[in-house]
Design a protein around this motif. Structure first.
Motif, PDB file in Angstrom:
ATOM      1  N   GLN A  21      45.887  45.098  34.298  1.00 10.40           N
ATOM      2  CA  GLN A  21      45.279  45.680  35.430  1.00 10.40           C
ATOM      3  C   GLN A  21      45.871  45.155  36.706  1.00 10.40           C
ATOM      4  O   GLN A  21      46.259  45.916  37.670  1.00 10.40           O
ATOM      5  CB  GLN A  21      43.599  45.380  35.564  1.00 10.40           C
ATOM      6  CG  GLN A  21      42.898  46.091  37.064  1.00 10.40           C
ATOM      7  CD  GLN A  21      43.259  47.721  37.007  1.00 10.40           C
ATOM      8  OE1 GLN A  21      43.133  48.334  36.065  1.00 10.40           O
ATOM      9  NE2 GLN A  21      43.374  48.107  38.203  1.00 10.40           N
ATOM     10  N   LYS A  22      46.043  43.807  36.904  1.00 13.01           N
ATOM     11  CA  LYS A  22      46.630  43.043  37.983  1.00 13.01           C
ATOM     12  C   LYS A  22      48.358  43.671  38.058  1.00 13.01           C
ATOM     13  O   LYS A  22      48.757  43.868  39.262  1.00 13.01           O
ATOM     14  CB  LYS A  22      46.532  41.589  37.712  1.00 13.01           C
ATOM     15  CG  LYS A  22      47.075  40.900  39.124  1.00 13.01           C
ATOM     16  CD  LYS A  22      46.505  41.127  40.496  1.00 13.01           C
ATOM     17  CE  LYS A  22      46.908  40.303  41.518  1.00 13.01           C
ATOM     18  NZ  LYS A  22      46.214  40.600  42.706  1.00 13.01           N
ATOM     19  N   HIS A  24      49.351  46.374  36.714  1.00 14.42           N
ATOM     20  CA  HIS A  24      49.457  47.638  37.406  1.00 14.42           C
ATOM     21  C   HIS A  24      49.269  47.678  38.896  1.00 14.42           C
ATOM     22  O   HIS A  24      50.078  48.554  39.589  1.00 14.42           O
ATOM     23  CB  HIS A  24      48.272  48.532  36.724  1.00 14.42           C
ATOM     24  CG  HIS A  24      48.078  49.838  37.300  1.00 14.42           C
ATOM     25  ND1 HIS A  24      49.216  50.772  36.701  1.00 14.42           N
ATOM     26  CD2 HIS A  24      47.373  50.633  38.058  1.00 14.42           C
ATOM     27  CE1 HIS A  24      48.769  52.119  37.344  1.00 14.42           C
ATOM     28  NE2 HIS A  24      47.658  51.925  38.164  1.00 14.42           N
ATOM     29  N   GLU A  25      48.420  46.964  39.397  1.00 18.42           N
ATOM     30  CA  GLU A  25      47.813  46.826  40.790  1.00 18.42           C
ATOM     31  C   GLU A  25      49.325  46.514  41.734  1.00 18.42           C
ATOM     32  O   GLU A  25      49.690  47.065  42.756  1.00 18.42           O
ATOM     33  CB  GLU A  25      46.915  45.929  41.217  1.00 18.42           C
ATOM     34  CG  GLU A  25      45.487  46.617  40.905  1.00 18.42           C
ATOM     35  CD  GLU A  25      44.625  45.633  40.897  1.00 18.42           C
ATOM     36  OE1 GLU A  25      44.697  44.425  41.482  1.00 18.42           O
ATOM     37  OE2 GLU A  25      43.324  45.726  40.646  1.00 18.42           O
ATOM     38  N   ILE A  27      52.645  46.604  40.743  1.00 14.52           N
ATOM     39  CA  ILE A  27      53.649  47.676  40.392  1.00 14.52           C
ATOM     40  C   ILE A  27      53.246  48.864  41.535  1.00 14.52           C
ATOM     41  O   ILE A  27      54.185  49.396  41.990  1.00 14.52           O
ATOM     42  CB  ILE A  27      54.006  48.053  39.070  1.00 14.52           C
ATOM     43  CG1 ILE A  27      54.640  46.664  38.313  1.00 14.52           C
ATOM     44  CG2 ILE A  27      54.654  49.283  38.925  1.00 14.52           C
ATOM     45  CD1 ILE A  27      54.414  46.776  36.855  1.00 14.52           C
ATOM     46  N   GLU A  28      51.936  49.237  41.518  1.00 13.95           N
ATOM     47  CA  GLU A  28      51.632  50.367  42.301  1.00 13.95           C
ATOM     48  C   GLU A  28      51.948  50.068  43.751  1.00 13.95           C
ATOM     49  O   GLU A  28      51.872  51.169  44.469  1.00 13.95           O
ATOM     50  CB  GLU A  28      50.288  50.804  41.984  1.00 13.95           C
ATOM     51  CG  GLU A  28      49.625  52.061  42.553  1.00 13.95           C
ATOM     52  CD  GLU A  28      48.137  52.578  41.845  1.00 13.95           C
ATOM     53  OE1 GLU A  28      47.270  51.642  42.222  1.00 13.95           O
ATOM     54  OE2 GLU A  28      48.192  53.286  41.143  1.00 13.95           O
ATOM     55  N   ALA A  29      51.901  48.868  44.158  1.00 14.08           N
ATOM     56  CA  ALA A  29      51.937  48.579  45.654  1.00 14.08           C
ATOM     57  C   ALA A  29      53.526  48.766  46.273  1.00 14.08           C
ATOM     58  O   ALA A  29      53.796  48.601  47.398  1.00 14.08           O
ATOM     59  CB  ALA A  29      51.567  47.380  45.884  1.00 14.08           C
ATOM     60  N   ASP A  31      56.734  51.182  46.776  1.00 17.78           N
ATOM     61  CA  ASP A  31      56.943  52.568  46.928  1.00 17.78           C
ATOM     62  C   ASP A  31      58.471  52.345  46.309  1.00 17.78           C
ATOM     63  O   ASP A  31      59.645  52.258  46.974  1.00 17.78           O
ATOM     64  CB  ASP A  31      57.072  53.035  48.302  1.00 17.78           C
ATOM     65  CG  ASP A  31      57.420  54.379  48.114  1.00 17.78           C
ATOM     66  OD1 ASP A  31      58.247  55.038  47.643  1.00 17.78           O
ATOM     67  OD2 ASP A  31      56.967  55.226  49.419  1.00 17.78           O
ATOM     68  N   GLU A  42      60.526  47.744  51.600  1.00 17.14           N
ATOM     69  CA  GLU A  42      60.285  47.718  50.215  1.00 17.14           C
ATOM     70  C   GLU A  42      61.131  46.856  49.321  1.00 17.14           C
ATOM     71  O   GLU A  42      60.560  46.231  48.273  1.00 17.14           O
ATOM     72  CB  GLU A  42      60.584  49.229  49.754  1.00 17.14           C
ATOM     73  CG  GLU A  42      59.397  50.033  50.204  1.00 17.14           C
ATOM     74  CD  GLU A  42      57.835  49.636  50.153  1.00 17.14           C
ATOM     75  OE1 GLU A  42      57.488  49.564  48.981  1.00 17.14           O
ATOM     76  OE2 GLU A  42      57.182  49.531  51.028  1.00 17.14           O
TER      77      GLU A  42
END
Length: 191
Positions: A21-22, A24-25, A27-29, A31, A42
């Motif tokens: 989960q961490k 994923h968070e 990587i999602e941050a 762009d 970025e």
């Protein structure tokens, strides 16, 4: 399988889920379209992301990621107010900030009180900070108000719920030194 083995296995699974989960968070941050177009901000995040993912893969807990967890931009109005508060506090006015001087208002003792004692701002132009002076010209509340470009003093007579604030004097300032000088001059009654 014993209960202790099942407990260890479920804890390991829970830990893996938290790590996933961490990750994923993190990587999602990022762009990745901006990374592909070589956006410097970025691209700058990638080093912190790489380090954080490395720590996660080794089972370490990651609470903060360089480049991702910093505050991007402060609200400009907040930044202006904060700058004024720090400047006025450094000038020795910290105890007066956010306060007005009251005379009357059902109290035998005049003195400074939180500005919220006056339940309205009717008659006041926009301002960022209020400072308690050493006096009130009559029963009511009196304050020195500072905006990013000027200083003014205003008074609201008693009963404060029925009257608007009235500007007594005002003046623009060009720099921080002039601002502090004006505020200190406004602390006492005009000559």
């Amino acid at each position: 399988m014993s209960n202790s083995e099942k407990s260890t296995e479920s804890e390991s699974l829970a830990d893996l889920m938290k790590q996933a989960q961490k990750a994923h968070e993190i990587i999602e941050a990022v762009d990745f379209e901006k990374v592909a177009s070589h956006d410097p901000e970025e691209v700058g995040k990638l080093q912190g992301v790489n380090e954080a993912l490395g720590k996660l893969s080794e089972g370490e807990q990651v609470n903060r990621v360089d480049g991702l967890d910093e505050v991007e931009n402060l609200d400009p109005a907040f930044a202006i107010k904060n700058e004024l508060l720090l400047l006025l506090d450094d000038a020795g006015l910290g105890e007066r900030l956010g306060r007005v001087y009251t005379l009357g208002l059902g109290s035998a003792q005049p003195g400074t009180k939180p500005a919220e004692i006056v339940p309205h701002r009717e008659g006041l132009p926009a301002f960022d900070v209020v400072i308690a002076p050493n006096y009130a010209p009559a029963d009511g509340a009196h304050g020195i108000f500072v905006s990013y470009s000027g200083v003014f003093s205003a008074h609201v007579p008693e009963p404060i719920t029925r009257h608007h604030w009235k500007i007594m004097r005002s003046q623009p300032y060009d720099d921080n030194e002039e601002l502090v000088s004006l505020v200190k001059r406004y602390l006492n009654p005009p000559d």
